[in-house]
Write a protein that holds these residues in place. Sequence first.
Motif, PDB file in Angstrom:
ATOM      1  N   SER A 106       0.831  -1.201   0.000  1.00 33.20           N
ATOM      2  CA  SER A 106       0.000   0.000   0.000  1.00 33.20           C
ATOM      3  C   SER A 106       0.865   1.249   0.000  1.00 33.20           C
ATOM      4  O   SER A 106       1.989   1.247   0.510  1.00 33.20           O
ATOM      5  CB  SER A 106      -0.901   0.018   1.244  1.00 33.20           C
ATOM      6  OG  SER A 106      -1.691   1.198   1.299  1.00 33.20           O
ATOM      7  N   LEU A 107       0.321   2.290  -0.561  1.00 35.73           N
ATOM      8  CA  LEU A 107       0.909   3.608  -0.366  1.00 35.73           C
ATOM      9  C   LEU A 107       0.627   4.060   1.061  1.00 35.73           C
ATOM     10  O   LEU A 107      -0.382   3.669   1.654  1.00 35.73           O
ATOM     11  CB  LEU A 107       0.294   4.609  -1.344  1.00 35.73           C
ATOM     12  CG  LEU A 107       0.729   4.493  -2.806  1.00 35.73           C
ATOM     13  CD1 LEU A 107      -0.308   5.137  -3.713  1.00 35.73           C
ATOM     14  CD2 LEU A 107       2.089   5.144  -3.002  1.00 35.73           C
ATOM     15  N   THR A 135      -5.010  -1.801  -5.316  1.00 33.40           N
ATOM     16  CA  THR A 135      -3.978  -2.555  -6.016  1.00 33.40           C
ATOM     17  C   THR A 135      -3.698  -1.921  -7.373  1.00 33.40           C
ATOM     18  O   THR A 135      -2.543  -1.713  -7.756  1.00 33.40           O
ATOM     19  CB  THR A 135      -4.429  -4.016  -6.223  1.00 33.40           C
ATOM     20  OG1 THR A 135      -4.775  -4.587  -4.957  1.00 33.40           O
ATOM     21  CG2 THR A 135      -3.328  -4.829  -6.888  1.00 33.40           C
ATOM     22  N   ASN A 136      -4.762  -1.625  -8.090  1.00 25.29           N
ATOM     23  CA  ASN A 136      -4.658  -0.943  -9.385  1.00 25.29           C
ATOM     24  C   ASN A 136      -5.638   0.222  -9.420  1.00 25.29           C
ATOM     25  O   ASN A 136      -6.732   0.141  -8.858  1.00 25.29           O
ATOM     26  CB  ASN A 136      -4.983  -1.885 -10.550  1.00 25.29           C
ATOM     27  CG  ASN A 136      -4.052  -3.070 -10.650  1.00 25.29           C
ATOM     28  OD1 ASN A 136      -4.498  -4.207 -10.718  1.00 25.29           O
ATOM     29  ND2 ASN A 136      -2.755  -2.830 -10.643  1.00 25.29           N
ATOM     30  N   ILE A 157      -1.819   2.775 -12.271  1.00 24.10           N
ATOM     31  CA  ILE A 157      -1.107   2.654 -11.000  1.00 24.10           C
ATOM     32  C   ILE A 157      -1.165   1.203 -10.532  1.00 24.10           C
ATOM     33  O   ILE A 157      -2.229   0.577 -10.550  1.00 24.10           O
ATOM     34  CB  ILE A 157      -1.743   3.559  -9.915  1.00 24.10           C
ATOM     35  CG1 ILE A 157      -1.895   4.991 -10.416  1.00 24.10           C
ATOM     36  CG2 ILE A 157      -0.922   3.506  -8.625  1.00 24.10           C
ATOM     37  CD1 ILE A 157      -0.607   5.653 -10.828  1.00 24.10           C
ATOM     38  N   TRP A 158      -0.026   0.684 -10.088  1.00 23.53           N
ATOM     39  CA  TRP A 158       0.034  -0.709  -9.619  1.00 23.53           C
ATOM     40  C   TRP A 158       0.809  -0.782  -8.310  1.00 23.53           C
ATOM     41  O   TRP A 158       1.952  -0.340  -8.227  1.00 23.53           O
ATOM     42  CB  TRP A 158       0.712  -1.599 -10.663  1.00 23.53           C
ATOM     43  CG  TRP A 158       1.021  -2.985 -10.167  1.00 23.53           C
ATOM     44  CD1 TRP A 158       0.169  -3.843  -9.536  1.00 23.53           C
ATOM     45  CD2 TRP A 158       2.281  -3.663 -10.256  1.00 23.53           C
ATOM     46  NE1 TRP A 158       0.810  -5.026  -9.234  1.00 23.53           N
ATOM     47  CE2 TRP A 158       2.107  -4.939  -9.666  1.00 23.53           C
ATOM     48  CE3 TRP A 158       3.525  -3.333 -10.784  1.00 23.53           C
ATOM     49  CZ2 TRP A 158       3.143  -5.870  -9.584  1.00 23.53           C
ATOM     50  CZ3 TRP A 158       4.555  -4.260 -10.704  1.00 23.53           C
ATOM     51  CH2 TRP A 158       4.359  -5.512 -10.116  1.00 23.53           C
ATOM     52  N   THR A 159       0.168  -1.332  -7.288  1.00 25.61           N
ATOM     53  CA  THR A 159       0.821  -1.568  -6.003  1.00 25.61           C
ATOM     54  C   THR A 159       0.703  -3.047  -5.675  1.00 25.61           C
ATOM     55  O   THR A 159      -0.400  -3.549  -5.469  1.00 25.61           O
ATOM     56  CB  THR A 159       0.166  -0.740  -4.874  1.00 25.61           C
ATOM     57  OG1 THR A 159       0.177   0.644  -5.230  1.00 25.61           O
ATOM     58  CG2 THR A 159       0.926  -0.926  -3.570  1.00 25.61           C
ATOM     59  N   THR A 201       5.215   1.575  -5.471  1.00 26.77           N
ATOM     60  CA  THR A 201       4.064   1.644  -6.376  1.00 26.77           C
ATOM     61  C   THR A 201       4.548   2.072  -7.754  1.00 26.77           C
ATOM     62  O   THR A 201       5.314   3.029  -7.873  1.00 26.77           O
ATOM     63  CB  THR A 201       3.026   2.652  -5.846  1.00 26.77           C
ATOM     64  OG1 THR A 201       2.403   2.106  -4.678  1.00 26.77           O
ATOM     65  CG2 THR A 201       1.954   2.949  -6.890  1.00 26.77           C
TER      66      THR A 201
END
Length: 213
Positions: free
Chosen positions: A99-100, A165-166, A176-178, A185
Amino acid sequence: MYENPGLAGLGTHDELRRHRLESGDLAPEIIGGINLDEGTADSGIPLGFVVRPGRPWRRALWSQHLTEGQASDRSYPPCHRWFPHRSWPVAVQPPPEGSLDEESLDALLDTLSRWSVDGPGTDCVAFYASLPAGDFDDPHVWRGPLSAVPELIEDRGGPYPFSPTNLWPTDRSWFIWTDYDLLGTKVSGPRQLVEAVKIHPALETVDWSAQPH
């Protein structure tokens, strides 16, 4: 990542945990009859969304810790292998996995808003993978304005202990992908957007694709 100078020299997260176990202040973590504390170390790395801590904690840079101790292994995407700590000092709150953190999420959303066609009202899709959603049966996909993304997170009143997650706009101009197991990320999009992310004062970035594999 954050650090508290007042806690410097007090050992690592694992040392603190073992001290608490020995004193009886903390019960061992036992799953399926196996005592996980006997064969593992507490790295101190949080899992999931982390709220910005108050004073005396202060923001710390990855670069400060990447240069300490042994050389990092950057053949992997940003993860625990990049840092020299098997267990982080208690004076440091490491970057979270999966996670951010709050400050990074707010900064990234601010940048995305400025580079999206409808600003904070840009129509977006947020997807949560099975592990961060805590659900292996049903897909977790949300659609709404970019400004509503924080509302998905528990600390902002939502159902998830992670940032998405996206995340992507319906015009697919960025993505964006985490990953659940990583500390970073990935931001994909136009060069101008990527450059805007790089120069944001609250975001620290690395061109991982340029690293040797």
